[in-house]
Design a protein around this motif. Structure first.
Motif, PDB file in Angstrom:
ATOM      1  N   GLU A  11       0.790  -1.334  -0.008  1.00 21.29           N
ATOM      2  CA  GLU A  11       0.058  -0.032  -0.051  1.00 21.29           C
ATOM      3  C   GLU A  11       0.871   1.328   0.092  1.00 21.29           C
ATOM      4  OE1 GLU A  11      -2.548   2.708  -0.232  1.00 21.29           O
ATOM      5  OE2 GLU A  11      -3.641   0.808   0.215  1.00 21.29           O
ATOM      6  N   ASP A  12       0.740   2.121  -1.000  1.00 24.15           N
ATOM      7  CA  ASP A  12       1.667   3.360  -1.186  1.00 24.15           C
ATOM      8  C   ASP A  12       1.111   4.572  -0.170  1.00 24.15           C
ATOM      9  OD1 ASP A  12      -0.818   3.677  -2.568  1.00 24.15           O
ATOM     10  OD2 ASP A  12       0.067   5.179  -3.682  1.00 24.15           O
ATOM     11  N   SER A  13      -0.017   4.353   0.605  1.00 21.64           N
ATOM     12  CA  SER A  13      -0.493   5.287   1.439  1.00 21.64           C
ATOM     13  C   SER A  13      -0.062   4.877   2.936  1.00 21.64           C
ATOM     14  CB  SER A  13      -2.065   5.451   1.447  1.00 21.64           C
ATOM     15  OG  SER A  13      -2.295   6.144   2.482  1.00 21.64           O
ATOM     16  N   ARG A  14       1.031   5.580   3.724  1.00 22.83           N
ATOM     17  CA  ARG A  14       1.634   4.951   4.774  1.00 22.83           C
ATOM     18  C   ARG A  14       0.328   4.924   5.869  1.00 22.83           C
ATOM     19  NH1 ARG A  14       7.351   7.088   6.532  1.00 22.83           N
ATOM     20  NH2 ARG A  14       7.713   5.933   4.582  1.00 22.83           N
ATOM     21  N   SER A  15      -0.505   6.012   5.698  1.00 27.43           N
ATOM     22  CA  SER A  15      -1.350   5.991   6.791  1.00 27.43           C
ATOM     23  C   SER A  15      -2.459   4.625   6.762  1.00 27.43           C
ATOM     24  CB  SER A  15      -2.159   7.391   6.792  1.00 27.43           C
ATOM     25  OG  SER A  15      -2.737   7.558   5.353  1.00 27.43           O
ATOM     26  N   LEU A  16      -2.831   4.718   5.683  1.00 23.99           N
ATOM     27  CA  LEU A  16      -3.800   3.505   5.364  1.00 23.99           C
ATOM     28  C   LEU A  16      -3.048   1.937   5.711  1.00 23.99           C
ATOM     29  CD1 LEU A  16      -5.499   4.116   1.969  1.00 23.99           C
ATOM     30  CD2 LEU A  16      -6.597   4.150   4.289  1.00 23.99           C
ATOM     31  N   ALA A  17      -1.712   2.039   5.357  1.00 25.93           N
ATOM     32  CA  ALA A  17      -0.895   0.612   5.592  1.00 25.93           C
ATOM     33  C   ALA A  17      -0.964   0.474   7.264  1.00 25.93           C
ATOM     34  CB  ALA A  17       0.429   0.640   5.128  1.00 25.93           C
ATOM     35  N   VAL A  34       5.146  -2.706   2.550  1.00 23.18           N
ATOM     36  CA  VAL A  34       6.065  -2.011   1.592  1.00 23.18           C
ATOM     37  C   VAL A  34       4.971  -1.015   0.984  1.00 23.18           C
ATOM     38  CG1 VAL A  34       7.484  -3.987   1.404  1.00 23.18           C
ATOM     39  CG2 VAL A  34       5.600  -3.799   0.006  1.00 23.18           C
ATOM     40  N   GLU A  35       5.572  -0.112  -0.052  1.00 16.37           N
ATOM     41  CA  GLU A  35       4.832   1.004  -0.574  1.00 16.37           C
ATOM     42  C   GLU A  35       5.084   0.833  -2.027  1.00 16.37           C
ATOM     43  OE1 GLU A  35       6.237   4.656   0.890  1.00 16.37           O
ATOM     44  OE2 GLU A  35       5.946   4.085   2.992  1.00 16.37           O
ATOM     45  N   THR A  36       5.752   0.195  -2.612  1.00 21.55           N
ATOM     46  CA  THR A  36       5.928   0.092  -4.176  1.00 21.55           C
ATOM     47  C   THR A  36       5.734  -1.365  -4.788  1.00 21.55           C
ATOM     48  OG1 THR A  36       8.391   0.034  -4.263  1.00 21.55           O
ATOM     49  CG2 THR A  36       7.459   2.183  -4.149  1.00 21.55           C
ATOM     50  N   GLY A  37       5.742  -1.500  -5.992  1.00 21.54           N
ATOM     51  CA  GLY A  37       5.602  -2.736  -6.551  1.00 21.54           C
ATOM     52  C   GLY A  37       7.105  -3.280  -6.479  1.00 21.54           C
ATOM     53  N   GLN A  38       8.146  -2.690  -6.816  1.00 18.88           N
ATOM     54  CA  GLN A  38       9.368  -3.231  -6.868  1.00 18.88           C
ATOM     55  C   GLN A  38       9.737  -3.672  -5.359  1.00 18.88           C
ATOM     56  OE1 GLN A  38      11.424  -3.963  -9.124  1.00 18.88           O
ATOM     57  NE2 GLN A  38      10.152  -3.091 -10.795  1.00 18.88           N
ATOM     58  N   GLU A  39       9.586  -2.897  -4.466  1.00 19.68           N
ATOM     59  CA  GLU A  39       9.675  -3.416  -3.186  1.00 19.68           C
ATOM     60  C   GLU A  39       8.790  -4.732  -2.730  1.00 19.68           C
ATOM     61  OE1 GLU A  39      10.710   0.828  -0.908  1.00 19.68           O
ATOM     62  OE2 GLU A  39       8.599  -0.005  -0.745  1.00 19.68           O
ATOM     63  N   ALA A  40       7.612  -4.893  -3.219  1.00 18.51           N
ATOM     64  CA  ALA A  40       6.793  -5.971  -3.167  1.00 18.51           C
ATOM     65  C   ALA A  40       7.519  -7.176  -3.494  1.00 18.51           C
ATOM     66  CB  ALA A  40       5.260  -5.757  -3.668  1.00 18.51           C
ATOM     67  N   LYS A  41       7.891  -6.999  -4.842  1.00 17.69           N
ATOM     68  CA  LYS A  41       8.677  -8.255  -5.407  1.00 17.69           C
ATOM     69  C   LYS A  41       9.789  -8.623  -4.612  1.00 17.69           C
ATOM     70  CE  LYS A  41       7.605  -7.330 -10.498  1.00 17.69           C
ATOM     71  NZ  LYS A  41       7.941  -7.074 -11.702  1.00 17.69           N
ATOM     72  N   ASP A  60       4.661   2.958  -8.822  1.00 18.12           N
ATOM     73  CA  ASP A  60       5.443   2.410  -9.969  1.00 18.12           C
ATOM     74  C   ASP A  60       4.964   1.342 -10.896  1.00 18.12           C
ATOM     75  OD1 ASP A  60       5.617   0.408  -7.916  1.00 18.12           O
ATOM     76  OD2 ASP A  60       7.803  -0.043  -8.031  1.00 18.12           O
ATOM     77  N   MET A  61       3.857   0.651 -10.609  1.00 20.32           N
ATOM     78  CA  MET A  61       3.322  -0.345 -11.401  1.00 20.32           C
ATOM     79  C   MET A  61       1.898  -0.736 -10.981  1.00 20.32           C
ATOM     80  SD  MET A  61       5.159  -3.849 -10.210  1.00 20.32           S
ATOM     81  CE  MET A  61       6.962  -3.349 -10.700  1.00 20.32           C
ATOM     82  N   ASP A  62       1.227  -1.336 -11.811  1.00 23.58           N
ATOM     83  CA  ASP A  62      -0.077  -1.861 -11.744  1.00 23.58           C
ATOM     84  C   ASP A  62      -0.100  -3.110 -10.646  1.00 23.58           C
ATOM     85  OD1 ASP A  62      -2.738  -3.175 -12.078  1.00 23.58           O
ATOM     86  OD2 ASP A  62      -3.021  -1.297 -13.122  1.00 23.58           O
ATOM     87  N   GLY A  63      -1.238  -3.378  -9.836  1.00 20.96           N
ATOM     88  CA  GLY A  63      -0.931  -4.278  -8.970  1.00 20.96           C
ATOM     89  C   GLY A  63      -1.381  -5.655  -9.664  1.00 20.96           C
ATOM     90  N   LEU A  64      -1.783  -5.670 -11.101  1.00 27.14           N
ATOM     91  CA  LEU A  64      -2.086  -6.794 -11.990  1.00 27.14           C
ATOM     92  C   LEU A  64      -1.037  -7.335 -12.090  1.00 27.14           C
ATOM     93  CD1 LEU A  64      -5.426  -5.835 -13.766  1.00 27.14           C
ATOM     94  CD2 LEU A  64      -5.222  -7.603 -12.145  1.00 27.14           C
ATOM     95  N   ASP A  65      -0.010  -6.394 -12.423  1.00 29.37           N
ATOM     96  CA  ASP A  65       1.443  -6.859 -12.987  1.00 29.37           C
ATOM     97  C   ASP A  65       2.231  -7.685 -12.072  1.00 29.37           C
ATOM     98  OD1 ASP A  65       1.025  -5.278 -15.470  1.00 29.37           O
ATOM     99  OD2 ASP A  65       2.106  -3.530 -14.518  1.00 29.37           O
ATOM    100  N   ILE A  66       1.847  -7.367 -10.737  1.00 28.34           N
ATOM    101  CA  ILE A  66       2.575  -8.177  -9.708  1.00 28.34           C
ATOM    102  C   ILE A  66       1.834  -9.571  -9.625  1.00 28.34           C
ATOM    103  CG2 ILE A  66       2.964  -8.409  -7.198  1.00 28.34           C
ATOM    104  CD1 ILE A  66       3.083  -5.334  -6.928  1.00 28.34           C
ATOM    105  N   LEU A  67       0.352  -9.595  -9.741  1.00 21.71           N
ATOM    106  CA  LEU A  67      -0.051 -11.130  -9.884  1.00 21.71           C
ATOM    107  C   LEU A  67       0.262 -11.754 -11.077  1.00 21.71           C
ATOM    108  CD1 LEU A  67      -4.002 -10.424  -9.061  1.00 21.71           C
ATOM    109  CD2 LEU A  67      -2.272 -11.842  -8.090  1.00 21.71           C
ATOM    110  N   LYS A  68       0.400 -11.168 -12.087  1.00 23.68           N
ATOM    111  CA  LYS A  68       1.159 -11.812 -13.481  1.00 23.68           C
ATOM    112  C   LYS A  68       2.436 -12.337 -13.025  1.00 23.68           C
ATOM    113  CE  LYS A  68      -2.058  -9.084 -16.513  1.00 23.68           C
ATOM    114  NZ  LYS A  68      -2.014  -8.199 -17.666  1.00 23.68           N
ATOM    115  N   TRP A  69       3.129 -11.518 -12.331  1.00 23.80           N
ATOM    116  CA  TRP A  69       4.644 -11.844 -12.273  1.00 23.80           C
ATOM    117  C   TRP A  69       4.489 -13.037 -11.072  1.00 23.80           C
ATOM    118  CZ3 TRP A  69       6.803 -11.522  -7.278  1.00 23.80           C
ATOM    119  CH2 TRP A  69       7.930 -11.701  -7.047  1.00 23.80           C
ATOM    120  N   MET A  70       3.750 -13.033 -10.242  1.00 28.40           N
ATOM    121  CA  MET A  70       3.653 -14.281  -9.296  1.00 28.40           C
ATOM    122  C   MET A  70       3.243 -15.443  -9.975  1.00 28.40           C
ATOM    123  SD  MET A  70       1.993 -12.389  -6.102  1.00 28.40           S
ATOM    124  CE  MET A  70       1.608 -14.083  -5.318  1.00 28.40           C
ATOM    125  N   ASN A  71       2.233 -15.503 -10.900  1.00 25.32           N
ATOM    126  CA  ASN A  71       1.917 -16.644 -11.657  1.00 25.32           C
ATOM    127  C   ASN A  71       3.096 -17.264 -12.420  1.00 25.32           C
ATOM    128  OD1 ASN A  71      -0.781 -16.673 -10.646  1.00 25.32           O
ATOM    129  ND2 ASN A  71      -1.289 -15.151 -12.088  1.00 25.32           N
TER     130      ASN A  71
END
Length: 470
Positions: A11-17, A34-41, A60-71
Motif C-alpha cells: 500500500e503506497d499510502s503509509r497512513s492506510l497501511a 511495503v509501498e511500491t511494486g518493486q519493494e513488493a517483489k 511504479d506499477m499496476d497491481g495486476l502486473d505483480i499478480l501476473k509476475w507471481m503466476n
C-alpha cells in the motif's frame, strides 16, 4: 502448533497501511508493509508471505502486473486485492488472474479481518493436502485410498479376516467400496492365486439368479442351449463375493444355505452334486439383522454368513480422505480425457469438505469426472464443482421440505376420530393375508403370489399366529 500466517501489505499510502496493521494486530498474524511494486517483489521473494494485501494502484506499477509476475514464477500466496469503488471491473480481472478476494475502499476492520481469516483457513486446507500428498506411503490395503481413523480400523479388520476361511459380511452405504473390500480380502488371503468371482444379487432377475450361482445343464429351461458353470464352480478354490445378498429371494436362500453347509451345488437340470471349495464374502447396504426380523432374510443363513462383520464408514465420516481420493480421481480422469489438471485449488477443497456425500465415493467420482470433462486446468476450482455438489443437496432439501409440508397438512386435518381409527400394523397385515387366502380358496401359495411375497413368509406368519398352514 500451526505457525501464524505471514501477511505482506502492499500500500503506497503509509497512513492506510498503518491502519490495516492496527486492524490485524489482535489476530496473531506476522505483518509487514511495503509501498511500491518493486519493494513488493523483493519482499515476496525473500519472505514468501502466505497472504498479500495488494493495492492495485501503486506509484511504479499496476497491481495486476505483480499478480501476473507471481503466476509466471509459480509463487503461491492468497492475494487480497484492494481497490476503489470505481475500479470494480479491475478487481474482477484480478480475481480471474488468481486473486483470492477483493476489498473496496473504504472497508471496516471486521471486513478486513473476516477476509484475512478466510484466506488463512484455505492455507490450512492447502497444508493438509500437501501433507497427504507428501505422505504417499499409505497403509491402505487393496485399492483403498485414505488414512482416516475409521479406514485404519477397516484395514485392520481386512488384515485379520483375510487369512481365515470364515465367511465375511461387509456392510455399508451404497458407494462406500464394498466390492473393493471384498477384493482386498481375497488378495491378502491364501486364495489370492485362485479366482475371485463377484455376483450382484440385485442386478440379476429372480428367475435367473439360481442358474447364475449354481449353473445349469443343457435343456434345463427355455434358452439353456448348453451346459454352463455357475459362479460357485467358477470360484472353486477362491472367493465367491455375493453383493447385495439381502436382495436374494427366500427360496434361493434355502439352497444357498445348503451350499454353505455342505460345500456342494447341484446345477439346474442335473441330479449330480458338484463339490466346490469357496470362501464366502457377502455385502449389503442394509442392516442384515433388521432384514431377518422383517422376515426377508433367513436367520440360519445370517448366522452362517455373518461370522466376520466389517462396517465401511460413509465418506462424510472419513475427514481428509475426501481430498486424497479426489486428487487421485482428478489425475486419473485428466489423463483419460487428455486434460491438463494438476491439483485441487483451495476453493474446491473447501467445497469438497463442506459436502456430506450421500452417494459416497461413487458420487465423488461422478463430480470429479464431470468437472474434468466440462472444464480446463491446471487447477480444479470451487466454481467448477459448485453446481455438481449442490444437486444432491438440493434434491434432499426439496424432499425434506415436501415431507415437512405433508406432515403439517396431516396434522392440521387430522381430528381425534381419525387418530383413534388407526389400528396396529400386525393386525392390518394379518387381516390382509387371511383375506387373500380366503379369496384363493385356502391356497397359501396362490395368496402369496397375489400379495407379491414368498409363500414361506406366509407360512411363517401363520405359524406365529398358531394357525396350521395345512
Amino acid at each position: 502448533m500451526t505457525k501464524p500466517a505471514s501477511i505482506l501489505i502492499v500500500e503506497d499510502s503509509r497512513s492506510l497501511a498503518l491502519t490495516y496493521v492496527v486492524y490485524l494486530q489482535d489476530q496473531s498474524f506476522s505483518v509487514s508493509t511495503v509501498e511500491t511494486g518493486q519493494e513488493a517483489k523483493k519482499a515476496i521473494l525473500k519472505n514468501r508471505p502466505k497472504i498479500i494485501l495488494l493495492d492495485l494502484k501503486l506509484p511504479d506499477m499496476d497491481g495486476l502486473d505483480i499478480l501476473k509476475w507471481m503466476n509466471s514464477n509459480k509463487i503461491t500466496a492468497q492475494v487480497i486485492v484492494i481497490t476503489a469503488h470505481g475500479s470494480v471491473s479491475i478487481a474482477v480481472d484480478a480475481m480471474q488472474a488468481g486473486a483470492f478476494d477483493f476489498l473496496l475502499k473504504p472497508f471496516s476492520k471486521e471486513r478486513l479481518v473476516t477476509t484475512v481469516r478466510n484466506a488463512s483457513k484455505l492455507i490450512e486446507l492447502e497444508t493438509i493436502v500437501e501433507h497427504y500428498r507428501d505422505n504417499s506411503n499409505s497403509k491402505a490395503v487393496g485399492d483403498f485410498i485414505g488414512e482416516s481413523a475409521p479406514m485404519k480400523a477397516v484395514y485392520r479388520m481386512i488384515s485379520d479376516a483375510a487369512p481365515s476361511r470364515a465367511s465375511t459380511f461387509i456392510m455399508g452405504e451404497s458407494g462406500t467400496g464394498k466390492e473393493l473390500c471384498a477384493e482386498a480380502i481375497h488378495l491378502h488371503s491364501p486364495r489370492k492365486e485362485k479366482p475371485f468371482v463377484a455376483l450382484n444379487c440385485a442386478a440379476i432377475p429372480a428367475n435367473l439368479i439360481e442358474s447364475e450361482i449354481f449353473g445349469h445343464k443343457k435343456g434345463a429351461f427355455t434358452g439353456a442351449s448348453e451346459d454352463r458353470d455357475g459362479a460357485a464352480v467358477k470360484a472353486d478354490g477362491g472367493t465367491l463375493f455375493l453383493d447385495e445378498i439381502c436382495e436374494m429371494p427366500m427360496d434361493l436362500q434355502a439352497k444357498l444355505l445348503r451350499f454353505v453347509q455342505n460345500g456342494t451345488v447341484m446345477p439346474l437340470g442335473s441330479t449330480d452334486e458338484v463339490k466346490v471349495n469357496v470362501r464366502f464374502v457377502c455385502a449389503t447396504n442394509r442392516t442384515p439383522w433388521e432384514e431377518v426380523e422383517r422376515g426377508t432374510f433367513r436367520e440360519d443363513l445370517y448366522y452362517r454368513l455373518h461370522v466376520i462383520p466389517i462396517h465401511l464408514p460413509p465418506l462424510r465420516d472419513r475427514g481428509n480422505d475426501i481430498i486424497r481420493i479426489a486428487e487421485y480421481l482428478l489425475h486419473r480422469y485428466a489423463k483419460e480425457e487428455g486434460k491438463d489438471f494438476e491439483k485441487i485449488g483451495p476453493s474446491a477443497i473447501s467445497a469438497l469438505m463442506a459436502h456430506d456425500w450421500p452417494g459416497n465415493v461413487r458420487e465423488l467420482s461422478n463430480v470429479i469426472q464431470s468437472a474434468v470433462v466440462l472444464n480446463e486446468g491446471p487447477d480444479l476450482k470451487g466454481t467448477m464443482i459448485a453446481d455438481l455438489v449442490g444437486r444432491g443437496r438440493r434434491r434432499r432439501d426439496q424432499l425434506s421440505h415436501a415431507q415437512t409440508e405433508s406432515k403439517q397438512r396431516m396434522t392440521v386435518h387430522q381430528d381425534d376420530q381419525e387418530v383413534e381409527s388407526i389400528r396396529p400394523l400386525d393386525q392390518v397385515e394379518r387381516e390382509a393375508i387371511e383375506h387373500a387366502i380366503a379369496l384363493m380358496d385356502g391356497k397359501v401359495r396362490k395368496a402369496a403370489k397375489a400379495l407379491n411375497v414368498n409363500a414361506s413368509t406366509l407360512y411363517r406368519k401363520m405359524k406365529s399366529w398358531g394357525v396350521d398352514p395345512v
